[in-house]
Enzyme design. Structure first.
Site, PDB file in Angstrom:
ATOM      1  N   LYS A  90       0.939  -1.195  -0.180  1.00 22.58           N
ATOM      2  CA  LYS A  90      -0.026   0.098   0.091  1.00 22.58           C
ATOM      3  C   LYS A  90       0.674   1.232  -0.093  1.00 22.58           C
ATOM      4  O   LYS A  90       0.309   2.320  -0.386  1.00 22.58           O
ATOM      5  CB  LYS A  90      -0.840  -0.061   1.055  1.00 22.58           C
ATOM      6  CG  LYS A  90      -1.991  -0.960   1.222  1.00 22.58           C
ATOM      7  CD  LYS A  90      -3.088  -0.840   0.399  1.00 22.58           C
ATOM      8  CE  LYS A  90      -4.328  -1.578   0.552  1.00 22.58           C
ATOM      9  NZ  LYS A  90      -5.570  -1.435  -0.386  1.00 22.58           N
ATOM     10  N   ASP A 138      -8.929  -0.509   6.295  1.00 22.47           N
ATOM     11  CA  ASP A 138      -8.803  -1.543   7.109  1.00 22.47           C
ATOM     12  C   ASP A 138      -7.469  -1.429   7.934  1.00 22.47           C
ATOM     13  O   ASP A 138      -7.257  -2.514   8.463  1.00 22.47           O
ATOM     14  CB  ASP A 138      -8.907  -2.735   6.144  1.00 22.47           C
ATOM     15  CG  ASP A 138     -10.252  -3.025   5.872  1.00 22.47           C
ATOM     16  OD1 ASP A 138     -11.265  -3.145   6.716  1.00 22.47           O
ATOM     17  OD2 ASP A 138     -10.552  -3.293   4.808  1.00 22.47           O
TER      18      ASP A 138
END
Length: 412
Positions: A90, A138
């Site tokens: 990410k 998340d």
């Protein structure tokens, strides 16, 4: 005609495999898809991210003994654990999108073009400090956005839903972000982030797209393509199959997009992997259009606990995602443990719970003759998977694997 194979025995290795009737390898790469992901954008992302301190290609690990046991020619695992110290792929998406957003906002304020080197070099701190970015997460995407905000000098607020672990919350806060916990599931936190941003004049940096919000997620996905480019360039021969964990689908779409542009109709077979408790891609392929999964999306694979597919990802994966498999949490844990304690000759790998759905999907397919035949996954198959995170929550990792990540790393 739709092909669906189910194994429902009550065991940990149960799965559902669905062949996507909308996909075909000879489908063209369309103008609409090229507007989302293209070679020019990849070159920009490569140049930008490659200039950041600490950039290095992550390793592509050959799991020769696992491949031999599974009966395929090769399994390659792209290990994103070392990425920029964030332990997740990410870092390529959220932080890159933050930098691109700041570049645009500073240019608008100054009334002139602004080079990315100005943002990376902190040339306009008084303007950047007045900008607030936010997102729902998340865990891993929020950590990347927070890291990007801290690196480039803007304010950051991250929204997490009810079941995000305290360890992941603390990891985000370590990068200077304010973290707000919301009621509900991931999709509820996405809406809360958007609503708050609209009221406060902030900028959402999301890894999912929805009506009216498309441009920033393109930047996120373009950052992800760098991971795919690294992996493809590191391979001696093209893969025949790529198994990709989904969530909203941004990462899977980025990998599939580059595979299609690079190999055209000779591209690999692309198989998506959903947690069975948040199988939005399974439901969407069944319906032939995006479908949302309701409920608390209660899966250990926290980074994949998403009930709605990204619009941009759907545009790509509708045509170029060949199948989807829905898996149990237990299948993911088994793959985590097998990577941590591998067959003799394979290196130990620290893989987080959201990193292994693709690998677990491959293993599930190979355990079932009908599924194996449906995907053409035979002895000559060369499989590529992406290990998208390491121990992003070390406490959770140790609970699931039975040993600490540091112990696994020392064994290597």
């Amino acid at each position: 005609m739709t092909t669906e194979i189910r194994r429902a025995t009550g065991r940990a290795d149960d799965f559902t495999l669905l062949i996507n009737p909308l996909a075909a390898k000879d489908h063209p790469w369309t103008d609409a898809q090229d507007a989302i992901l293209n070679d020019r954008a990849l070159a920009t992302a490569r140049d930008t991210i490659g200039s950041w301190p600490g950039y290095a290609e992550t390793p592509l690990v050959s799991l020769d003994q696992m491949a031999a046991q599974a009966g395929v020619a090769a399994i390659h695992y792209k290990d994103e654990g070392p990425r920029f110290g964030l332990r997740s792929f990410k870092a390529l998406g959220g932080a890159y999108a933050v930098a691109r957003l700041l570049q645009a906002q500073v240019a608008d304020t100054l009334g002139r073009a602004v080079e990315m080197s100005e943002i990376v070099g902190g040339a306009h701190p008084e303007i950047v400090a007045g900008i607030t970015v936010c997102c729902a997460t998340d865990g891993n995407h929020g950590r990347s956005v927070a890291w990007g905000a801290q690196t480039f000098g803007c304010r950051c607020v991250i929204f997490i839903h009810a079941t995000v672990s305290e360890g992941r919350k603390t990891a985000i806060e370590a990068y200077g972000a304010e973290v707000r916990r919301c009621v509900g599931n991931y999709d509820d936190s996405v809406r809360e982030a958007q609503d708050t941003s609209s009221r406060e004049g902030w900028f959402v940096v999301s890894d999912t797209s929805y009506p009216g919000y498309l441009e920033v997620p393109k930047d996120v996905m373009q950052g992800y393509e760098l991971m795919a480019a690294e992996a493809f360039d590191q391979l001696e021969a093209p893969p025949t199959h790529i198994f990709l964990q989904t969530g909203v689908g941004g990462m899977a779409a980025a990998v599939a997009a580059l595979a299609k542009r690079r190999w055209q109709s000779a591209r690999p077979t692309i198989v998506l992997a959903d947690p069975d408790k948040s199988a939005c891609w399974l439901d969407s392929y069944r319906a032939g259009e995006p479908r949302a999964v309701e409920g608390d999306l209660d899966t250990l694979m926290a980074g994949l606990a998403c009930g709605e597919v990204s619009m941009l990802a759907w545009e790509v994966l509708r045509d170029h995602g060949d199948a989807v498999i829905a898996l149990t949490d237990a299948a993911a844990v088994a793959s985590m443990r097998d990577l941590a304690d591998p067959l003799p000759g394979d290196p130990p790998i620290v893989a987080g719970e959201s990193a292994v759905a693709g690998l677990a999907g491959m293993r599930a397919v190979l355990s079932d003759p009908d599924a194996t035949a449906a995907l053409g996954l035979g002895v000559g198959a060369r499989v590529l998977v992406f290990g998208t995170e390491a121990d992003t929550d070390p406490v959770v990792y140790e609970e699931l694997v039975g040993k600490s990540a540091d112990t696994v790393r020392l064994a290597g």
